[in-house]
Write an enzyme that holds these catalytic residues in place. Sequence first.
Site, mmCIF file in Angstrom:
data_model
loop_
_atom_site.group_PDB
_atom_site.id
_atom_site.type_symbol
_atom_site.label_atom_id
_atom_site.label_comp_id
_atom_site.label_asym_id
_atom_site.label_seq_id
_atom_site.Cartn_x
_atom_site.Cartn_y
_atom_site.Cartn_z
ATOM 1 N NE ARG A 37 -4.310 -1.556 1.641
ATOM 2 C CZ ARG A 37 -5.221 -2.006 2.488
ATOM 3 N NH1 ARG A 37 -5.081 -1.824 3.775
ATOM 4 N NH2 ARG A 37 -6.278 -2.641 2.028
ATOM 5 C CE LYS A 205 -22.081 -15.040 6.111
ATOM 6 N NZ LYS A 205 -21.853 -13.877 6.951
ATOM 7 N N GLY A 358 -9.134 -7.499 -1.642
ATOM 8 C CA GLY A 358 -9.503 -8.484 -0.628
ATOM 9 C C GLY A 358 -8.872 -9.831 -0.881
ATOM 10 N N GLY A 381 -13.316 -3.608 0.168
ATOM 11 C CA GLY A 381 -14.690 -3.102 0.247
ATOM 12 C C GLY A 381 -14.974 -2.079 -0.851
HETATM 13 P P1 AMP Z 1 -15.667 -13.751 0.877
HETATM 14 O O1 AMP Z 1 -15.140 -12.942 2.013
HETATM 15 O O2 AMP Z 1 -17.145 -13.911 0.856
HETATM 16 O O3 AMP Z 1 -15.078 -13.339 -0.464
HETATM 17 O O4 AMP Z 1 -15.156 -15.228 1.142
HETATM 18 C C1 AMP Z 1 -13.807 -15.588 1.196
HETATM 19 C C2 AMP Z 1 -13.719 -16.878 1.950
HETATM 20 O O5 AMP Z 1 -14.511 -17.840 1.317
HETATM 21 C C3 AMP Z 1 -12.327 -17.463 2.040
HETATM 22 O O6 AMP Z 1 -11.887 -17.395 3.359
HETATM 23 C C4 AMP Z 1 -12.517 -18.899 1.575
HETATM 24 O O7 AMP Z 1 -11.860 -19.826 2.402
HETATM 25 C C5 AMP Z 1 -14.008 -19.099 1.689
HETATM 26 N N1 AMP Z 1 -14.501 -20.162 0.809
HETATM 27 C C6 AMP Z 1 -14.334 -20.261 -0.511
HETATM 28 N N2 AMP Z 1 -14.877 -21.405 -0.975
HETATM 29 C C7 AMP Z 1 -15.381 -22.055 0.085
HETATM 30 C C8 AMP Z 1 -16.069 -23.303 0.253
HETATM 31 N N3 AMP Z 1 -16.316 -24.090 -0.772
HETATM 32 N N4 AMP Z 1 -16.452 -23.631 1.502
HETATM 33 C C9 AMP Z 1 -16.193 -22.821 2.550
HETATM 34 N N5 AMP Z 1 -15.562 -21.646 2.449
HETATM 35 C C10 AMP Z 1 -15.155 -21.258 1.239
#
Ligand code: AMP
Length: 401
Positions: A37, A205, A358, A381
């Site tokens: 950064r 999610k 991220g 974000g």
């Molecule tokens: P996000 O913050 O929603 O972009 O999610 C990122 C996180 O999703 C990472 O820490 C990954 O380990 C998790 N992730 C990705 N694929 C899977 C999966 N199939 N099952 C559980 N966690 C997951």
Amino acid sequence: MNKKTIEDVDVAGKRVLVRVDFNVPQDESGKITDDRRIEAALPTIRYLLDNNASVVLMSHLGRPKGKPDPKYTLQPIANRLAELIGREVTLIPNDEKNPLARNQAAEALQPGQVALLENLRYTEKEEANDTLYSQELAALGDIYVNDAFGAAHRAHASTDGVPRVMRNMQKTAVAGFLMQKEIDFLGGALNNPQRPFVAILGGAKVKDKIPVIESLLPKVDKLLIGGGMAYTFYKANGLEIGKSLLDESSLEFCRRVLQEGHGKIELPNDCVVAPEFSNDAPRTTVKVAEIPADQEGLDIGPETIARFADYMNGAKTVIWNGPMGVFEMPNFAVGTKAVAEAMAKATENGATTIVGGGDSAAAVEQMGYAERMSHISTGGGASLEFLEGKELPGVVALDDK
Ligand code: AMP
């Protein structure tokens, strides 16, 4: 970009107040563990110094809870910056009870000199976007520059209040080079993409990604969905997903968007499952319709990798946000790595490739693909909100061209 940049103003002999994002990761002893950064802000800082401006930098670091806390001092950052630019960098105190000390230190700067203000969040007035604090900060410069894309989605004093105050005083508020690059890449892809335009979304999610799916779907030619969130889509399609991640509250959205997607949405057709959430758990590749009840999907499978790579290879614009599996565990990082590889190849074939900030940016850096992408966003974000089509307060507050 329709906002003015530092190249649109005469900075010679002026004192320039620059909001940067120096919120870098540190270890327990305060040592900076990743200075990207700081590096990312160097083109703006060097340009200003080379053009005879004096520079007052300001940033937040961590969450000091609105009061001075030596754990969150910017001194290590001032030291690192001094090494990188080969000039002395003074740390200006940011003491609520003695705002004059800030002014005196800023006024003492000569053209070509640079100082860094102590942590903006040493007072709660920063996040509260307090008017008085904004006025005090605005007094530190003749010109305001925002180069902190990573903080542009927040309407805080340093990103929103200060540029507004300065513009009311007929002073200029413009974008730095990093801010300009982020907006040019992300905005260019959203508003004027070379086609085919492919987006890949992953992560945990669905709920967090609903706005970005809604925003991207009408614009892209293909939307590839992997990662934990794909399982809620399967479930919405009537498949059994065993112990895989399920976002119950988003099932209805998934059903609707699959119907409205007009064949644009591509889901994985195979996945790697394991009986437990552990790197050492035994792995099996299965078709998505055959996920055993006692197992969970932790990565995309080889057929999906090949299909997704094909779409990316044929694309002229690719945007990626969110890992394809639990990439923190090496045994389930295969899909994420393969997507990074396919994206790197797409860049070599002439596509514009953009990695959202991220987790996906971290994965790409970690896996050694950073140099092979057109752009990796520095804002997690902020890049997500930009892709959602939201206006970022830190950008809105700048002067129009
Ligand atoms: P996000 O913050 O929603 O972009 O999610 C990122 C996180 O999703 C990472 O820490 C990954 O380990 C998790 N992730 C990705 N694929 C899977 C999966 N199939 N099952 C559980 N966690 C997951």
